[in-house]
Design a protein around this motif. Structure first.
Motif, short mmCIF file in Angstrom:
data_model
loop_
_atom_site.label_atom_id
_atom_site.label_comp_id
_atom_site.label_asym_id
_atom_site.label_seq_id
_atom_site.Cartn_x
_atom_site.Cartn_y
_atom_site.Cartn_z
N PRO A 205 0.79 -1.23 0.00
CA PRO A 205 0.00 0.00 0.00
C PRO A 205 0.82 1.28 0.00
O PRO A 205 0.34 2.32 -0.42
CB PRO A 205 -0.85 -0.11 1.26
CG PRO A 205 -0.11 -1.05 2.14
CD PRO A 205 0.62 -1.99 1.23
N LYS A 206 2.04 1.22 0.46
CA LYS A 206 2.87 2.43 0.51
C LYS A 206 3.87 2.51 -0.64
O LYS A 206 4.79 3.31 -0.61
CB LYS A 206 3.59 2.52 1.85
CG LYS A 206 2.62 2.67 3.01
CD LYS A 206 3.33 2.83 4.32
CE LYS A 206 2.31 2.97 5.43
NZ LYS A 206 2.93 3.15 6.73
N HIS A 207 3.71 1.66 -1.64
CA HIS A 207 4.60 1.65 -2.82
C HIS A 207 6.07 1.45 -2.44
O HIS A 207 6.96 1.91 -3.13
CB HIS A 207 4.49 2.97 -3.61
CG HIS A 207 3.11 3.27 -4.09
ND1 HIS A 207 2.65 2.85 -5.30
CD2 HIS A 207 2.09 3.95 -3.50
CE1 HIS A 207 1.40 3.28 -5.46
NE2 HIS A 207 1.04 3.93 -4.39
N ASN A 208 6.35 0.78 -1.33
CA ASN A 208 7.73 0.63 -0.88
C ASN A 208 8.23 -0.81 -0.98
O ASN A 208 9.31 -1.13 -0.49
CB ASN A 208 7.88 1.13 0.56
CG ASN A 208 7.04 0.35 1.55
OD1 ASN A 208 6.43 -0.65 1.21
ND2 ASN A 208 7.00 0.82 2.78
N GLY A 209 7.47 -1.69 -1.61
CA GLY A 209 7.90 -3.08 -1.77
C GLY A 209 7.60 -3.95 -0.56
O GLY A 209 7.71 -5.16 -0.64
N LEU A 210 7.24 -3.35 0.57
CA LEU A 210 6.87 -4.14 1.75
C LEU A 210 5.41 -4.53 1.61
O LEU A 210 4.55 -3.69 1.36
CB LEU A 210 7.08 -3.33 3.03
CG LEU A 210 8.51 -2.84 3.26
CD1 LEU A 210 8.58 -1.97 4.50
CD2 LEU A 210 9.45 -4.04 3.40
N THR A 211 5.14 -5.82 1.76
CA THR A 211 3.78 -6.29 1.51
C THR A 211 3.09 -6.74 2.79
O THR A 211 3.73 -7.10 3.78
CB THR A 211 3.78 -7.47 0.52
OG1 THR A 211 4.58 -8.51 1.05
CG2 THR A 211 4.29 -7.04 -0.84
N ARG A 212 1.77 -6.69 2.70
CA ARG A 212 0.91 -7.20 3.78
C ARG A 212 -0.24 -7.95 3.12
O ARG A 212 -0.61 -7.67 1.98
CB ARG A 212 0.36 -6.06 4.62
CG ARG A 212 1.46 -5.37 5.43
CD ARG A 212 0.97 -4.25 6.27
NE ARG A 212 -0.04 -4.70 7.24
CZ ARG A 212 -0.71 -3.87 8.02
NH1 ARG A 212 -0.48 -2.58 7.95
NH2 ARG A 212 -1.61 -4.32 8.87
N GLY A 213 -0.84 -8.85 3.86
CA GLY A 213 -1.99 -9.57 3.35
C GLY A 213 -3.21 -8.66 3.24
O GLY A 213 -3.40 -7.76 4.05
N THR A 214 -4.00 -8.89 2.24
CA THR A 214 -5.19 -8.08 1.99
C THR A 214 -6.07 -7.97 3.23
O THR A 214 -6.60 -6.90 3.53
CB THR A 214 -5.98 -8.66 0.81
OG1 THR A 214 -5.20 -8.49 -0.38
CG2 THR A 214 -7.33 -7.98 0.62
N PHE A 215 -6.23 -9.06 3.97
CA PHE A 215 -7.13 -9.04 5.12
C PHE A 215 -6.56 -8.28 6.32
O PHE A 215 -7.25 -8.09 7.32
CB PHE A 215 -7.52 -10.46 5.53
CG PHE A 215 -8.20 -11.23 4.42
CD1 PHE A 215 -9.08 -10.61 3.54
CD2 PHE A 215 -7.94 -12.58 4.25
CE1 PHE A 215 -9.71 -11.30 2.53
CE2 PHE A 215 -8.58 -13.29 3.24
CZ PHE A 215 -9.45 -12.66 2.37
N SER A 216 -5.31 -7.83 6.22
CA SER A 216 -4.73 -7.02 7.29
C SER A 216 -4.72 -5.54 6.94
O SER A 216 -4.13 -4.73 7.65
CB SER A 216 -3.29 -7.49 7.59
OG SER A 216 -2.41 -7.11 6.54
#
Length: 192
Positions: free
Chosen positions: A119-130
């Motif tokens: 979400p922050k365009h920084n390559g760090l990902t999170r699961g959609t449900f979080s």
């Protein structure tokens, strides 16, 4: 078959009444959204089944593009309009009793196939449900809005964060203001 009622208000649903076909039409219109950011993962969507979803109205806001739409609505934001379709207009009786309402809507321009997002365009990902992202398997949005007034079949509110002409799924009193008067049923409120 000529569409009528709520279908006439959403021409993208004309001809096919099932939500799955509507979603396919939206996907085709989202060519620029097919790109993935670094670390994001998309999946093939399973075949849609008809959940019997009925849009009770349409939301009118000043925002025509997602880039202009606020990430979170503000109770001091612009007045937006919830246009309620027939036969649902009588269901508005008593809505003016509440200061805040919960608006539930279908984010009709959102992607649905990302399981990991950056979400922050920084390559760090999170699961959609979080995440509170509009990109989800069933793009349902919800906002707690400030009630402003009613004009006929239209509810005026402040605090929305969705595009103009967003399909409206439901409208409820804010759960913080609505406390049932009935006694609790057996087992309610008991910890296990």
């Amino acid at each position: 078959m000529k569409p009528s009622g709520a279908l006439a208000e959403f021409p993208m649903l004309a001809g096919e009444c099932r939500l799955g076909y509507y979603v396919q039409a939206v996907r085709q219109a989202m060519i620029s959204d097919s790109e993935l950011r670094e670390g994001e993962v998309a999946v093939d969507m399973p075949k849609a089944s008809d959940a019997g979803l009925i849009f009770i109205g349409r939301i009118r806001t000043p925002w025509k593009s997602r880039d202009d739409t606020p990430r979170q609505g503000s109770h001091s934001g612009p007045v937006c309009r919830l246009e309620i379709f027939e036969p649902w207009v009588p269901a508005l009786k008593g809505v003016d009793f509440y200061q805040n309402l919960e608006v539930i809507y279908w984010l009709h321009h959102s992607r649905r196939n990302l399981v990991l997002q950056s979400p922050k365009h920084n390559g760090l990902t999170r699961g959609t449900f979080s995440l509170r992202s509009p990109v989800r398997p069933n793009p349902i949005g919800t906002s707690i809005v400030r009630f402003v007034g009613i004009e006929g079949s239209t509810v005026l509110v402040r605090g929305l964060d969705c595009l103009d002409e967003t399909p409206l799924i439901d409208l409820k009193p804010d759960r913080c203001e609505f406390s049932p008067l009935a006694a609790q049923k057996g087992g309610e409120g008991e910890a296990e």
